[in-house]
Design an enzyme around this catalytic site. Structure first.
Site, mmCIF file in Angstrom:
data_model
loop_
_atom_site.group_PDB
_atom_site.id
_atom_site.type_symbol
_atom_site.label_atom_id
_atom_site.label_comp_id
_atom_site.label_asym_id
_atom_site.label_seq_id
_atom_site.Cartn_x
_atom_site.Cartn_y
_atom_site.Cartn_z
ATOM 1 N N GLY A 187 -48.044 -30.752 8.413
ATOM 2 C CA GLY A 187 -48.635 -31.183 9.686
ATOM 3 C C GLY A 187 -48.169 -30.353 10.876
ATOM 4 C CG ASN B 28 -43.933 -38.931 3.086
ATOM 5 O OD1 ASN B 28 -44.596 -39.234 4.077
ATOM 6 N ND2 ASN B 28 -42.815 -39.511 2.776
ATOM 7 C CD GLU C 192 -52.726 -25.447 5.216
ATOM 8 O OE1 GLU C 192 -53.506 -25.867 6.074
ATOM 9 O OE2 GLU C 192 -52.697 -24.250 4.859
ATOM 10 C CB ALA D 27 -46.592 -20.268 0.370
ATOM 11 C CB CYS E 290 -46.643 -28.275 -3.789
ATOM 12 S SG CYS E 290 -46.896 -28.652 -2.071
ATOM 13 N NE ARG F 136 -40.063 -30.689 1.108
ATOM 14 C CZ ARG F 136 -41.230 -30.848 1.736
ATOM 15 N NH1 ARG F 136 -41.744 -32.058 1.880
ATOM 16 N NH2 ARG F 136 -41.868 -29.810 2.216
ATOM 17 N NE ARG G 163 -34.785 -17.963 -7.173
ATOM 18 C CZ ARG G 163 -35.852 -18.701 -6.940
ATOM 19 N NH1 ARG G 163 -37.061 -18.213 -7.086
ATOM 20 N NH2 ARG G 163 -35.739 -19.951 -6.577
HETATM 21 C C1 UDX Z 1 -46.865 -23.570 -2.997
HETATM 22 C C2 UDX Z 1 -48.211 -22.834 -3.017
HETATM 23 O O1 UDX Z 1 -47.985 -21.420 -3.090
HETATM 24 C C3 UDX Z 1 -49.032 -23.180 -1.786
HETATM 25 O O2 UDX Z 1 -50.313 -22.577 -1.856
HETATM 26 C C4 UDX Z 1 -49.173 -24.700 -1.680
HETATM 27 O O3 UDX Z 1 -49.860 -25.039 -0.489
HETATM 28 C C5 UDX Z 1 -47.811 -25.368 -1.694
HETATM 29 O O4 UDX Z 1 -47.078 -24.955 -2.859
HETATM 30 P P1 UDX Z 1 -44.541 -23.175 -1.780
HETATM 31 O O5 UDX Z 1 -44.038 -24.275 -2.654
HETATM 32 O O6 UDX Z 1 -44.233 -23.224 -0.327
HETATM 33 O O7 UDX Z 1 -46.132 -23.050 -1.898
HETATM 34 O O8 UDX Z 1 -43.932 -21.786 -2.312
HETATM 35 P P2 UDX Z 1 -44.345 -20.679 -3.382
HETATM 36 O O9 UDX Z 1 -44.236 -19.366 -2.731
HETATM 37 O O10 UDX Z 1 -45.616 -20.978 -4.066
HETATM 38 O O11 UDX Z 1 -43.137 -20.770 -4.431
HETATM 39 C C6 UDX Z 1 -42.940 -21.915 -5.240
HETATM 40 C C7 UDX Z 1 -41.771 -21.697 -6.178
HETATM 41 O O12 UDX Z 1 -42.078 -20.720 -7.168
HETATM 42 C C8 UDX Z 1 -40.499 -21.182 -5.480
HETATM 43 O O13 UDX Z 1 -39.383 -21.835 -6.022
HETATM 44 C C9 UDX Z 1 -40.482 -19.705 -5.823
HETATM 45 O O14 UDX Z 1 -39.193 -19.144 -5.799
HETATM 46 C C10 UDX Z 1 -41.060 -19.739 -7.236
HETATM 47 N N1 UDX Z 1 -41.671 -18.448 -7.648
HETATM 48 C C11 UDX Z 1 -42.727 -17.929 -6.974
HETATM 49 C C12 UDX Z 1 -41.167 -17.791 -8.780
HETATM 50 O O15 UDX Z 1 -40.216 -18.263 -9.410
HETATM 51 N N2 UDX Z 1 -41.761 -16.620 -9.182
HETATM 52 C C13 UDX Z 1 -42.831 -16.072 -8.528
HETATM 53 O O16 UDX Z 1 -43.322 -15.022 -8.960
HETATM 54 C C14 UDX Z 1 -43.332 -16.753 -7.380
HETATM 55 P P1 ADP Z 2 -45.280 -32.459 3.984
HETATM 56 O O1 ADP Z 2 -44.377 -31.472 3.330
HETATM 57 O O2 ADP Z 2 -46.496 -32.775 3.124
HETATM 58 O O3 ADP Z 2 -45.674 -32.094 5.373
HETATM 59 P P2 ADP Z 2 -43.235 -34.323 4.871
HETATM 60 O O4 ADP Z 2 -42.528 -35.321 4.017
HETATM 61 O O5 ADP Z 2 -42.476 -33.149 5.390
HETATM 62 O O6 ADP Z 2 -44.507 -33.858 4.027
HETATM 63 O O7 ADP Z 2 -43.886 -35.072 6.132
HETATM 64 C C1 ADP Z 2 -44.594 -36.244 6.072
HETATM 65 C C2 ADP Z 2 -44.343 -37.034 7.371
HETATM 66 O O8 ADP Z 2 -45.260 -38.137 7.424
HETATM 67 C C3 ADP Z 2 -42.945 -37.650 7.509
HETATM 68 O O9 ADP Z 2 -42.308 -37.123 8.662
HETATM 69 C C4 ADP Z 2 -43.195 -39.176 7.660
HETATM 70 O O10 ADP Z 2 -42.335 -39.808 8.602
HETATM 71 C C5 ADP Z 2 -44.629 -39.211 8.156
HETATM 72 N N1 ADP Z 2 -45.328 -40.466 7.895
HETATM 73 C C6 ADP Z 2 -45.456 -41.141 6.727
HETATM 74 N N2 ADP Z 2 -46.214 -42.264 6.888
HETATM 75 C C7 ADP Z 2 -46.598 -42.307 8.207
HETATM 76 C C8 ADP Z 2 -47.388 -43.197 9.016
HETATM 77 N N3 ADP Z 2 -47.985 -44.281 8.503
HETATM 78 N N4 ADP Z 2 -47.546 -42.910 10.334
HETATM 79 C C9 ADP Z 2 -46.962 -41.816 10.879
HETATM 80 N N5 ADP Z 2 -46.208 -40.939 10.178
HETATM 81 C C10 ADP Z 2 -46.013 -41.167 8.857
#
Ligand code: UDX
Ligand code: ADP
Length: 482
Positions: A17, A91, A163, A166, A278, A348, A451
């Site tokens: 967000g 979340n 969305e 990354a 994710c 995470r 890595r």
């Molecule tokens: C991912 C997706 O890429 C993104 O499109 C989606 O919106 C959210 O999830 P993110 O989790 O932020 O994004 O990171 P990403 O770059 O995809 O890496 C995910 C994990 O895979 C990391 O732990 C990274 O270190 C690992 N990775 C990535 C590998 O181990 N090897 C690779 O070649 C690429």
């Molecule tokens: P993401 O990685 O998908 O952005 P996060 O866990 O970082 O997820 O963020 C989700 C946010 O949504 C948290 O900050 C949480 O407080 C907020 N949230 C959850 N439920 C509600 C709600 N009903 N109204 C407003 N904010 C909320």
């Protein structure tokens, strides 16, 4: 339905967000964008000089738009009530109890947000799913919205706009996305809602990059994209085990297959495992959906992507223990990197967590250094049960364990240590003075590069025993007892 959008509210000021809305505000000065969250601490941080998340380039984007047409507020009801478009970016954690525990997505936060939207709406709204949700969530959300809004003149149109950013490259991804995907109902009002959201993105994204689809396709595309990306990593990681067993080099294999344009070279870096909020969550969710639909073979297929990831982390821990003469009890081990990948402070589902837990199980003493993750965060993560991290309020408060020390200086972290474990691919790790580090360590001094980012030949010349994922094994490690 408003033909043009004047005000956007985004529920959830998290990793998705916050940066997404900052970019929308920057590119659309004619639209008021308010990010709302029930978490007041988070909102306060978004309004301060120290943003709640670290993301390269984010500070500049926020500074340029904040106070102009970008606002962060905990007055959730007011801003949602006034908005034409409401993005929902709350979340969607994996359930920790009840039906589907450990797999299904917990939609309680989503439903709570939907009920709140319905109760405060005096005008019609487009409600946009931004956080990843199980397929057909829109249908359920629509029912909640319709049944909870007392004003029959108020209409809701649900769109799915997943969305794909990354972390670490969020600003780049938002500014120049490969594609923006908007899913909507195939009805006149659905199509017109898609056009309204499209007009927001058209402020900066070329029209040919804005794809439209039906709602279910858009929802499923997000889960599928993450599943495919994670599958590539598990595929190359499975081959890394085979490389170690045969003397092949996973880097060479990845390079050779990656030059085939049908395969492509991206996302083929063998690692200690994928992490992030994710991949695992979305695959488990996909598995659960398949199981509930009776598609057992499909569920098993995708579940294996997560199993290989767990195997890879476990395999790494076993290598460390085996190489160090089958005991790490009481030994000091330096962990370089705790974030789930470089250029983020996010932990995470970081593979470092499972690796550290594995080493602690065998009584190691851990000295952890990460350039961006705070000491409190590391202690809290190591004390939090699996899947609990995504349930606000349930994260275990930071509880320090005697066997874990978090340091601000990598050289101090390595002093008197038996081994270095590289768990995140931070660039700065490549630039350290490894002669100095070697001199300060116990002997034999080990490096376990999870890595494959270090110069292994140079390290060997210095005197280190080096284990690199998927590379021919160091003779010392291959036959530790001969
Ligand atoms: C991912 C997706 O890429 C993104 O499109 C989606 O919106 C959210 O999830 P993110 O989790 O932020 O994004 O990171 P990403 O770059 O995809 O890496 C995910 C994990 O895979 C990391 O732990 C990274 O270190 C690992 N990775 C990535 C590998 O181990 N090897 C690779 O070649 C690429
Ligand atoms: P993401 O990685 O998908 O952005 P996060 O866990 O970082 O997820 O963020 C989700 C946010 O949504 C948290 O900050 C949480 O407080 C907020 N949230 C959850 N439920 C509600 C709600 N009903 N109204 C407003 N904010 C909320």
């Amino acid at each position: 339905m408003s033909p043009r959008c004047k005000k956007i509210a985004c529920i959830g000021a998290g990793y998705v967000g916050g940066p997404t809305m900052a970019m929308v505000a920057l590119k659309c000065p004619d639209i008021e964008v308010v990010v709302v969250d029930i978490n007041e601490v988070r909102i306060k941080a978004w309004n301060s000089e120290e943003l709640p998340i670290y993301e390269p380039g984010l500070d500049d984007v926020v500074k340029a738009a904040r106070g102009r047409n970008l606002f962060f507020s905990s007055d959730v009801k007011r801003h949602v009530g006034e908005a034409d478009i409401v993005f929902v970016s709350v979340n969607t954690p994996t359930k920790t109890r009840g039906v589907g525990a450990g797999k299904a997505a917990d939609l309680a936060y989503w439903e709570g947000a939907a009920r709140m939207i319905a109760s405060v709406s005096k005008t019609s709204k487009i409600v946009v799913e931004k956080s990843t949700v199980p397929v057909k969530t829109a249908e359920a959300i629509e029912k909640v919205l319709r049944r909870n809004c007392s004003d029959p003149a108020v209409q809701f149109e649900i769109l799915s706009n997943p969305e794909f950013l990354a972390e670490g490259t969020a600003i780049e991804d938002l500014e120049r996305p490969d594609r923006v995907l908007i899913g909507g109902k195939e009805t006149p009002s659905g199509r017109s809602a898609v056009e309204v959201l499209k007009s927001v993105y058209e402020h900066w994204v070329p029209a040919e990059r804005i794809l439209t689809a039906n709602l279910w396709s858009a929802e499923l595309s997000k889960l599928t994209a993450n599943a495919f990306l994670a599958q590539r990593i598990s595929s190359i990681n499975s081959i890394s085990a085979l490389c170690e067993a045969t003397g092949a080099d996973v880097g060479q294999v990845a390079h050779s297959i990656g030059t085939d344009s049908r395969i492509g070279g991206k996302f083929l870096n063998a690692s200690v495992g994928f992490g992030g909020s994710c991949f695992q969550k979305d695959i488990l969710n996909l598995v659960y959906i398949c199981e509930t639909l009776g598609l057992k073979q499909v569920a098993d297929y995708w579940a294996s992507v997560v199993s290989i990831n767990d195997y890879q982390k476990q395999r790494f821990v076993e290598r460390v223990i085996e190489a160090m003469f089958n005991t790490i009890s009481g030994k000091k081990i330096t962990v370089l990197g705790f974030a789930f990948k470089k250029d983020t402070g996010d932990t995470r589902e970081t593979p470092a967590l499972d690796v550290c837990q594995g080493l602690l199980q065998d009584n190691a003493r851990l000295y952890i250094y990460d350039p961006k993750v705070t000491e409190n965060q590391i202690h809290a993560d190591l004390a939090t049960p699996k899947f609990e991290w995504d349930h606000p309020g349930s994260r275990t408060p930071s509880r320090k364990q005697d066997s874990i020390k978090v340091l601000q200086d990598p050289y101090e972290a390595a002093q008197d240590s038996h081994a270095l474990c590289v768990l995140t691919e931070w660039d700065e790790f490549k630039k350290y003075d490894y002669e100095r580090i070697y001199d300060s360590m116990m002997k034999p001094a080990f490096v376990f590069d999870g890595r494959n980012i270090l110069d292994h030949e140079r390290l060997r010349k210095i005197g280190f025993i080096v284990y690199a994922l998927g590379k021919p094994l160091d003779p010392f490690i291959q036959k530790p007892y001969s």
